[in-house]
Each structure stands twice: as structure tokens, then as C-alpha cells.
Design an enzyme around this catalytic site. Structure first.
Site, PDB file in Angstrom:
ATOM      1  N   ASP A 129       0.815  -1.227   0.000  1.00  0.00           N
ATOM      2  CA  ASP A 129       0.000   0.000   0.000  1.00  0.00           C
ATOM      3  C   ASP A 129       0.844   1.271   0.000  1.00  0.00           C
ATOM      4  O   ASP A 129       0.340   2.353  -0.302  1.00  0.00           O
ATOM      5  CB  ASP A 129      -0.918   0.033   1.225  1.00  0.00           C
ATOM      6  CG  ASP A 129      -2.041  -0.984   1.140  1.00  0.00           C
ATOM      7  OD1 ASP A 129      -2.075  -1.739   0.161  1.00  0.00           O
ATOM      8  OD2 ASP A 129      -2.875  -1.014   2.064  1.00  0.00           O
ATOM      9  N   MET A 171      -5.986  -2.754  -4.529  1.00  0.00           N
ATOM     10  CA  MET A 171      -5.830  -2.701  -3.068  1.00  0.00           C
ATOM     11  C   MET A 171      -5.529  -1.278  -2.620  1.00  0.00           C
ATOM     12  O   MET A 171      -5.198  -0.411  -3.437  1.00  0.00           O
ATOM     13  CB  MET A 171      -4.761  -3.675  -2.605  1.00  0.00           C
ATOM     14  CG  MET A 171      -5.282  -5.100  -2.514  1.00  0.00           C
ATOM     15  SD  MET A 171      -4.120  -6.214  -1.711  1.00  0.00           S
ATOM     16  CE  MET A 171      -5.177  -7.625  -1.399  1.00  0.00           C
ATOM     17  N   GLY A 172      -5.589  -1.069  -1.330  1.00  0.00           N
ATOM     18  CA  GLY A 172      -5.368   0.267  -0.769  1.00  0.00           C
ATOM     19  C   GLY A 172      -6.429   0.518   0.282  1.00  0.00           C
ATOM     20  O   GLY A 172      -7.536   0.905  -0.041  1.00  0.00           O
ATOM     21  N   HIS A 279      -5.506 -10.158  -4.326  1.00  0.00           N
ATOM     22  CA  HIS A 279      -4.182 -10.621  -3.890  1.00  0.00           C
ATOM     23  C   HIS A 279      -3.219 -10.911  -5.032  1.00  0.00           C
ATOM     24  O   HIS A 279      -2.033 -11.151  -4.785  1.00  0.00           O
ATOM     25  CB  HIS A 279      -4.344 -11.844  -2.984  1.00  0.00           C
ATOM     26  CG  HIS A 279      -5.022 -11.492  -1.689  1.00  0.00           C
ATOM     27  ND1 HIS A 279      -6.385 -11.333  -1.609  1.00  0.00           N
ATOM     28  CD2 HIS A 279      -4.519 -11.205  -0.468  1.00  0.00           C
ATOM     29  CE1 HIS A 279      -6.706 -10.991  -0.366  1.00  0.00           C
ATOM     30  NE2 HIS A 279      -5.598 -10.898   0.341  1.00  0.00           N
ATOM     31  N   GLN A 281      -2.109  -8.748  -6.752  1.00  0.00           N
ATOM     32  CA  GLN A 281      -1.166  -7.627  -6.632  1.00  0.00           C
ATOM     33  C   GLN A 281      -0.062  -7.905  -5.614  1.00  0.00           C
ATOM     34  O   GLN A 281       0.950  -7.233  -5.577  1.00  0.00           O
ATOM     35  CB  GLN A 281      -1.906  -6.354  -6.187  1.00  0.00           C
ATOM     36  CG  GLN A 281      -2.907  -5.863  -7.194  1.00  0.00           C
ATOM     37  CD  GLN A 281      -3.985  -5.000  -6.545  1.00  0.00           C
ATOM     38  OE1 GLN A 281      -3.906  -3.792  -6.574  1.00  0.00           O
ATOM     39  NE2 GLN A 281      -4.995  -5.612  -5.955  1.00  0.00           N
TER      40      GLN A 281
HETATM   41  O1  F6P Z   1      -2.074  -3.875   3.839  1.00  0.00           O
HETATM   42  C1  F6P Z   1      -1.845  -4.522   2.667  1.00  0.00           C
HETATM   43  C2  F6P Z   1      -3.127  -5.094   2.134  1.00  0.00           C
HETATM   44  O2  F6P Z   1      -2.806  -5.751   0.939  1.00  0.00           O
HETATM   45  C3  F6P Z   1      -4.274  -4.099   1.933  1.00  0.00           C
HETATM   46  O3  F6P Z   1      -4.201  -3.381   0.742  1.00  0.00           O
HETATM   47  C4  F6P Z   1      -5.471  -4.982   1.985  1.00  0.00           C
HETATM   48  O4  F6P Z   1      -6.627  -4.294   2.415  1.00  0.00           O
HETATM   49  C5  F6P Z   1      -5.078  -6.012   2.984  1.00  0.00           C
HETATM   50  O5  F6P Z   1      -3.669  -6.083   2.982  1.00  0.00           O
HETATM   51  C6  F6P Z   1      -5.687  -7.364   2.697  1.00  0.00           C
HETATM   52  O6  F6P Z   1      -5.309  -8.231   3.682  1.00  0.00           O
HETATM   53  P1  F6P Z   1      -5.655  -9.783   3.785  1.00  0.00           P
HETATM   54  O7  F6P Z   1      -4.421 -10.504   3.382  1.00  0.00           O
HETATM   55  O8  F6P Z   1      -5.985 -10.000   5.214  1.00  0.00           O
HETATM   56  O9  F6P Z   1      -6.785 -10.074   2.871  1.00  0.00           O
END
Ligand code: F6P
Length: 363
Positions: A129, A171-172, A279, A281
Site C-alpha cells: 500500500d 488494493m489500498g 491478492h 497484486q
Molecule cells: O495492507 C496490505 C493489504 O494488501 C491491503 O491493501 C489490503 O486491504 C489487505 O492487505 C488485505 O489483507 P488480507 O491478506 O488479510 O486479505
């Protein structure tokens, strides 16, 4: 004090480049005569005595590998009964002289707490992020925007062929850096980010304006944490499809793209589709830039800890890797700021409502 043995853990969400950091730490440590103990699964490894000795041999061939050979969790020892004391006991039992914590805001906040309790801890900033302050950029971000840009490029050709609106959810959570930079690189028409609340009506107006100008398709890039004012609502808010919170009580993000695509189609009558990059990304091989940045962070981290420092985080500033206070990284988030918003405004319509006064109406 002579540093003989250092632990390393990777915590929080994974990120391309974690293995490059581990490889760099182990390689440089060997040259400095320091042993490296890998703590598995983030802070969980401390609580469950889950470790592995890391040698140069073990870290061969991982430079370009995604994920992390140490595994990662979001375990918070401060939420476990006696957790902090168990971490400290393990630290002594393993005869560690220091710990390198590689992670984002959560992991680095915990690193700060343990430093304040007397452990020698150095942090390495990680998050796709790119929302950690203290450093100009975190590793993983370049890979994320490269993946997102490639996806937008691919979506543009199919959007053009079908004269559709393509909504791309990236994401973000709190910061829109991925949306802004991938959106700029991919020639987006709209970039919606958490820092600039927007409305469905505004997005539709942009789409219709572009059509009126002769462009037959549109690309809308939207951060999963974007704040969008729904039709009939009085203010902008997070739009999520899964209402149950995640393990940390935070909203489980995802769904705003589908919502916006549906609304665009309904309000403008133009066929719209959504792609959620999710994911993708975060997975896979890091870009060359991320690998090199991760190597630089890793080398500097082990050298810094070998000098006896603690409570600092590695940071990129003016193309140099330096050590800055850990608290600088976690005090506040690095959000998309005005110069970037202004740049977006040249090419997209993130500030659409402020910029134009007489939008065409839907037909
Ligand atoms: O903080 C990094 C990040 O990729 C965010 O952009 C996203 O909201 C979060 O992690 C997703 O996390 P998880 O792996 O728990 O789905």
C-alpha cells in the site's frame, strides 16, 4: 556489545520482496560473523517456539520468490495472556542480541513496543500500500503497481473493443497510492481513493463526459478502501460486500468496484464490468526495483543492528537507505497528498465535481 545472533521475522500481509530482505540479512550477517535465526509466522513464532536456523544455503534461490520462506501471521502478542513476557523469555532463551522485524504498520508498532520494553529491535518497512510514513517508498509497492498497470492495459483493449466501462478495484485500505500510480500509468479516466470521497453521480458524469467528447470506453480505477457516496446517502462511506469484520475488527474490504460498476450501468445505460485484482497484486515475483530495494533494506538492517542500534526503521530518503526512529513510521499514515491529486486532476477526474460545472445529462 558484540552482536552474535539476530532473529528475523516477517509479519502482517505478505509482500513481494520479503525473501529478498531475508536473503540480504543472512548474506551480510554471514560476512559479519552473525548467526541468523528465522522466527516463523511473525510474532507467533515467539509464542510457539517456532524457529529455523537460516544459512546462506537455505536462502539460495529465493531472491525472486514471492511470499516469505518464514511464513507470516498477524499475531499480536499483546492480545495474548502473558504474550509480551513470553516473547521476552524466548528472546533470552534463544540468546538473541537483536531482532529484525519486517512488516507494515502493525508489525512495526509491536516492534516499537518491544524496543520500549528493552529488546533490541530494528524494523524494515513493508507494504504494497506504500502508506508508511518515514520512508519515501516501501518494497512491494512497485510490484503491485506494475501488476495493476498491466491489468489495466489488458482491460483497456477489451473495453475499447466492446465500448464498455471497465471498473478495476485495486488494493489500498487507507491510502490510494496503488490506484493513483497504476491509474496514471494505465491512463484511467477516473481514480477513486480513500483520501478523496466521491459520489456515484460524479463518476457517472465523468463517464458521460468522456463519451460526449468522443471516447468510446472508460477505465475507472477504484481503491478497495475508497469512500463513495451511494445514491440517496448523505455522505461517502466504505462500500463492502462482506459485512463481517476481519480478525482485527477491521472492515473486510472488497466490493466497492462491483457496486460502482452496477450503478454506472444503471445510471448511464452503458455496459460496465468489474475486475477485482485482489491478492494478485501481492503474489508472485517482485520487480527488479523491489528486489534491489529489499536487498538494500536488508543489508542496512543487519549492519545497523550490528552497530548496536535499536528502535529504528530502515528508510529510503533521497535514494539513500538510512535509519529513522521507528515511531516516525507508525505515528501517522502517508496519504496521497495534494501534488499527486493535482497530477491526477490533469489526466483524470478525481476532483471532477470541483473542476467542471455543467455536466452533460444521461440520455
Ligand atoms: O495492507 C496490505 C493489504 O494488501 C491491503 O491493501 C489490503 O486491504 C489487505 O492487505 C488485505 O489483507 P488480507 O491478506 O488479510 O486479505
Amino acid at each position: 556489545m558484540h552482536v552474535r545472533k539476530v532473529g528475523i521475522l516477517t509479519g502482517g500481509g505478505d509482500c513481494p520482496g520479503l525473501n529478498a530482505v531475508i536473503r540480504a540479512v543472512v548474506t551480510r550477517a554471514e560476512q559479519l560473523g552473525i548467526e541468523v535465526l528465522g522466527v516463523r509466522g511473525g510474532w507467533r513464532g515467539f509464542l510457539e517456539n517456532d524457529t529455523e536456523e537460516l544459512s546462506r544455503q537455505r536462502t539460495r534461490g529465493i531472491l525472486d520468490a514471492g511470499g516469505t520462506i518464514l511464513g507470516t501471521t498477524r499475531t499480536n502478542p499483546f492480545q495474548v495472556k502473558g504474550g509480551p513476557e513470553r516473547v521476552e523469555a524466548a528472546f533470552s532463551a534463544w540468546a538473541l542480541d537483536g531482532l529484525i522485524a519486517v512488516g507494515g504498520e502493525g508489525t512495526l508498532s509491536l516492534a516499537t513496543k518491544f524496543h520500549e520494553r528493552g529488546l533490541r529491535v530494528v524494523g524494515v518497512p513493508k507494504t504494497i500500500d506504500n502508506d508508511l510514513s518515514g520512508t519515501e517508498v516501501t518494497f512491494g509497492f512497485d510490484t503491485a503497481i506494475s501488476v495493476a498497470t498491466e491489468a489495466i492495459d489488458r482491460l483497456r483493449t477489451t473495453a475499447e473493443a466492446h465500448e464498455r466501462v471497465m471498473v478495476v478495484e485495486v488494493m489500498g485500505r487507507n491510502a490510494g497510492w496503488i490506484a493513483v500510480q497504476a491509474g496514471l500509468a494505465g491512463g484511467a479516466d477516473v481514480i477513486a481513493i480513500p483520501e478523496r470521497p466521491t459520489t456515484v453521480d460524479d463518476i457517472c458524469k465523468v463517464v458521460l463526459t468522456r463519451r460526449a467528447e468522443g471516447k468510446t470506453f472508460s477505465i475507472v480505477v477504484i481503491a478497495e478502501g475508497a469512500l463513495v457516496q451511494e445514491r440517496g446517502a448523505s455522505e461517502a462511506h466504505l462500500v463492502v460486500s462482506n459485512k463481517s469484520p476481519d480478525a482485527f475488527g477491521r472492515p473486510r474490504l472488497g466490493g466497492v468496484g462491483a457496486y460502482v460498476a452496477r450503478e454506472i450501468e444503471e445510471l448511464t445505460g452503458i455496459e460496465s464490468r468489474v475486475t477485482v485484482l485482489g491478492h494478485v497484486q501481492r503474489g508472485g515475483t517482485p520487480t527488479a526495483r523491489d528486489r534491489v530495494l529489499a536487498l538494500r533494506y536488508g543489508v542496512k538492517a543487519i549492519e545497523t543492528i550490528a552497530e548496536g542500534a535499536s528502535g529504528v526503521m530502515m528508510a529510503l530518503r533521497a535514494d539513500e537507505i538510512i535509519a529513522v526512529p521507528l515511531v516516525d513510521a507508525t505515528r501517522e499514515r502517508k496519504l496521497v497528498d495534494e501534488p499527486w491529486i493535482r497530477l491526477c486532476d490533469v489526466f483524470t477526474d478525481v476532483l471532477w465535481a470541483k473542476r467542471r460545472t455543467s455536466p452533460p445529462t444521461s440520455t
